[in-house]
Design a protein around this motif. Sequence first.
Motif, PDB file in Angstrom:
ATOM      1  N   ILE A   1       0.903  -1.255  -0.078  1.00 62.18           N
ATOM      2  CA  ILE A   1      -0.056  -0.111   0.008  1.00 62.18           C
ATOM      3  C   ILE A   1       0.854   1.159   0.041  1.00 62.18           C
ATOM      4  CG2 ILE A   1      -1.869   1.058   1.263  1.00 62.18           C
ATOM      5  CD1 ILE A   1      -2.666  -1.615   0.259  1.00 62.18           C
ATOM      6  N   ARG A   2       0.503   2.441  -0.789  1.00 65.29           N
ATOM      7  CA  ARG A   2       1.210   3.544  -0.874  1.00 65.29           C
ATOM      8  C   ARG A   2       1.271   4.304   0.584  1.00 65.29           C
ATOM      9  NH1 ARG A   2      -1.988   7.596  -4.211  1.00 65.29           N
ATOM     10  NH2 ARG A   2      -3.092   7.715  -2.539  1.00 65.29           N
ATOM     11  N   PRO A   3       2.685   4.385   1.109  1.00 65.62           N
ATOM     12  CA  PRO A   3       2.644   5.123   2.266  1.00 65.62           C
ATOM     13  C   PRO A   3       2.283   6.772   2.009  1.00 65.62           C
ATOM     14  CG  PRO A   3       4.909   4.402   1.561  1.00 65.62           C
ATOM     15  CD  PRO A   3       3.567   3.944   0.505  1.00 65.62           C
ATOM     16  N   LEU A   4       2.268   7.600   2.966  1.00 68.86           N
ATOM     17  CA  LEU A   4       2.032   8.810   3.001  1.00 68.86           C
ATOM     18  C   LEU A   4       3.035   9.731   3.215  1.00 68.86           C
ATOM     19  CD1 LEU A   4      -1.754   8.967   4.309  1.00 68.86           C
ATOM     20  CD2 LEU A   4      -1.143   8.750   1.932  1.00 68.86           C
ATOM     21  N   THR A   5       3.938   9.537   4.056  1.00 71.03           N
ATOM     22  CA  THR A   5       5.010  10.247   4.473  1.00 71.03           C
ATOM     23  C   THR A   5       6.397   9.575   4.507  1.00 71.03           C
ATOM     24  OG1 THR A   5       4.944   9.963   6.807  1.00 71.03           O
ATOM     25  CG2 THR A   5       3.495  11.817   5.925  1.00 71.03           C
ATOM     26  N   LEU A   6       6.147   8.092   4.332  1.00 72.06           N
ATOM     27  CA  LEU A   6       7.492   7.493   4.037  1.00 72.06           C
ATOM     28  C   LEU A   6       7.633   7.109   2.682  1.00 72.06           C
ATOM     29  CD1 LEU A   6       6.450   4.369   6.635  1.00 72.06           C
ATOM     30  CD2 LEU A   6       7.357   6.463   7.102  1.00 72.06           C
TER      31      LEU A   6
ATOM     32  N   ALA B   1       7.649   1.102   2.434  1.00 68.81           N
ATOM     33  CA  ALA B   1       7.244   0.520   3.646  1.00 68.81           C
ATOM     34  C   ALA B   1       8.448   0.444   4.788  1.00 68.81           C
ATOM     35  CB  ALA B   1       6.679  -0.910   3.423  1.00 68.81           C
ATOM     36  N   SER B   2       9.553   0.106   4.179  1.00 67.63           N
ATOM     37  CA  SER B   2      10.941  -0.150   5.004  1.00 67.63           C
ATOM     38  C   SER B   2      11.763   1.268   5.214  1.00 67.63           C
ATOM     39  CB  SER B   2      11.667  -1.362   4.430  1.00 67.63           C
ATOM     40  OG  SER B   2      12.085  -0.868   3.195  1.00 67.63           O
TER      41      SER B   2
ATOM     42  N   PHE C   1       1.016   1.241  10.163  1.00 68.69           N
ATOM     43  CA  PHE C   1       0.531  -0.109   9.776  1.00 68.69           C
ATOM     44  C   PHE C   1       1.269  -0.455   8.782  1.00 68.69           C
ATOM     45  CE2 PHE C   1      -3.373   0.688  12.624  1.00 68.69           C
ATOM     46  CZ  PHE C   1      -3.215  -0.437  13.288  1.00 68.69           C
ATOM     47  N   ILE C   2       1.553   0.345   7.840  1.00 70.18           N
ATOM     48  CA  ILE C   2       2.320  -0.142   6.354  1.00 70.18           C
ATOM     49  C   ILE C   2       3.827  -0.399   7.042  1.00 70.18           C
ATOM     50  CG2 ILE C   2       3.287   0.766   4.367  1.00 70.18           C
ATOM     51  CD1 ILE C   2       0.905   2.644   3.800  1.00 70.18           C
ATOM     52  N   SER C   3       4.356   0.312   7.772  1.00 73.77           N
ATOM     53  CA  SER C   3       5.642  -0.118   8.254  1.00 73.77           C
ATOM     54  C   SER C   3       5.739  -1.550   9.177  1.00 73.77           C
ATOM     55  CB  SER C   3       6.308   1.239   8.771  1.00 73.77           C
ATOM     56  OG  SER C   3       7.670   0.805   9.277  1.00 73.77           O
ATOM     57  N   CYS C   4       4.598  -1.647  10.040  1.00 75.18           N
ATOM     58  CA  CYS C   4       4.762  -2.537  11.086  1.00 75.18           C
ATOM     59  C   CYS C   4       4.542  -3.972  10.423  1.00 75.18           C
ATOM     60  CB  CYS C   4       3.586  -2.368  12.140  1.00 75.18           C
ATOM     61  SG  CYS C   4       3.312  -3.617  13.323  1.00 75.18           S
ATOM     62  N   TRP C   5       3.442  -3.883   8.976  1.00 74.32           N
ATOM     63  CA  TRP C   5       3.219  -4.983   8.542  1.00 74.32           C
ATOM     64  C   TRP C   5       4.442  -5.513   7.547  1.00 74.32           C
ATOM     65  CZ3 TRP C   5      -0.234  -4.792  11.824  1.00 74.32           C
ATOM     66  CH2 TRP C   5      -1.416  -5.742  12.169  1.00 74.32           C
ATOM     67  N   ASP C   6       5.095  -4.503   7.164  1.00 76.98           N
ATOM     68  CA  ASP C   6       6.301  -4.893   6.563  1.00 76.98           C
ATOM     69  C   ASP C   6       7.109  -5.625   7.403  1.00 76.98           C
ATOM     70  OD1 ASP C   6       8.200  -4.373   4.326  1.00 76.98           O
ATOM     71  OD2 ASP C   6       9.320  -3.500   6.059  1.00 76.98           O
ATOM     72  N   GLY C   7       7.374  -5.254   8.402  1.00 73.72           N
ATOM     73  CA  GLY C   7       8.235  -6.174   9.408  1.00 73.72           C
ATOM     74  C   GLY C   7       7.634  -7.249   9.845  1.00 73.72           C
TER      75      GLY C   7
END
Length: 434
Positions: free
Chosen positions: A192-197, A200-201, A303-309
């Motif tokens: 999913i497209r992040p907004l400020t990152l 995802a990683s 959630f995007i970053s966390c779910w990547d991990g």
Amino acid sequence: MLAIGSAHGQGRKPTAATERLLFHRAHDALTQVIVADIFSPPVAARIYVYAHAAAYETLVLCQSGPYRSGAGQLPGLTPPPPLSLSGCQPALAATEALIAVGRTLVFSEKRLDELADQLWELASRQGYSAQTIVASRAVGKQMASHILAWAAGDQYRQTRSLRRYTPQKLPGAWLPTPPGYMAAVEPYWRRIRPLTLDSASHCRLQPPPPFGITPDNAFFKSARNVFDVCTNLTAEQRLIANYWDCNPFFLNTQGHMNFASKKLSPGGHWLAIAGQVSRQTNADLMKTSAAYFLTAVALMDGFISCWDGKYRYNVIRPETFINAHINENWRPLLQTPPFPEYPSGHSVISTASAVVLTSLFGPTLGFTDSTEVAYGLPVRRFQSFRQAADEASISRLYGGIHYREALDNGQLLGQQIGEQVLKRLQLLALPARK
């Protein structure tokens, strides 16, 4: 707030308090439907962020104050097309924008329509004329269409058609847990497209301890710590675990019968805190909307970053490990969520939310949180957002569903995400240098 056009009808004049009341109730109506539809925490965060983006962008369009649009700051978000503001009341337009976006993204459109009808009846009773309501809703619908076009480019629809995730049968890898042994939740959310990152990683997550099953191994010791803590829980620790449970789909089992208890998602809890603090501090509508929106952005990227991990490290849950290597009869206090363990989602999104809310309301603001009263739990008092985030994090150890490394490193990740949100999305215009 810049009022545009006539706002009142016969007999009474609406107040700023009325505007805020309608706005908060619109958010609460959306939350009711999100809970009823049993959206997973990441998907719920997506619904919230686009709904509050629509509301916030509507208010920015109609105000002459210091708040800045997210257009040009968030990827793919452009200024809206020219809108006719004749006869429009900004608060009503923002309320409609929030509801209209939410309606498109939930399943129970009819239920949200019914709740929205109650809002507009209340607006009429509070003194808004029929003409003002119609004109304001028209503006809100146009803004909603603009935001929904932006949302359509975030890859969500594409992830719906990807193949079902198959758990890996490897030592230390996550496996579905009782009682439902449910399928993995959102294994492709990193797309999913992040907004400020940037990706995802983007933010650095420390790896978990290497898997091992001997008593001298660091991973075994972490699991043993979960077992020991949960075997000796105090009444307060049990309360903390249940207070922050926030399991949208708790599966009850009675004999051969299974049925769900629906609860607020973790992101829904933090947005409820944003709303309560806005009311408790008597924040104006523009600041209130900014609090909801900024928190929702932190939740989305969190959630995007966390779910990547989670799916990159694919760590086994304590319940599975402890049953296999320490005590086969052990059960956690909380029901284990259906996705990999590392890092703790609560730790990530709670800390990210605390960072952005602190930027708006200050580091020492105490507040009362009554979010869980509807679920039979008492109100809790916190001295700061960070204290609430710390409690949300440790609750997952007390609940028996996370190892301590997932909490500590999850909070470090959440801190980075919150700071990145504030760096990339500056809602308040900086004062000009002299």
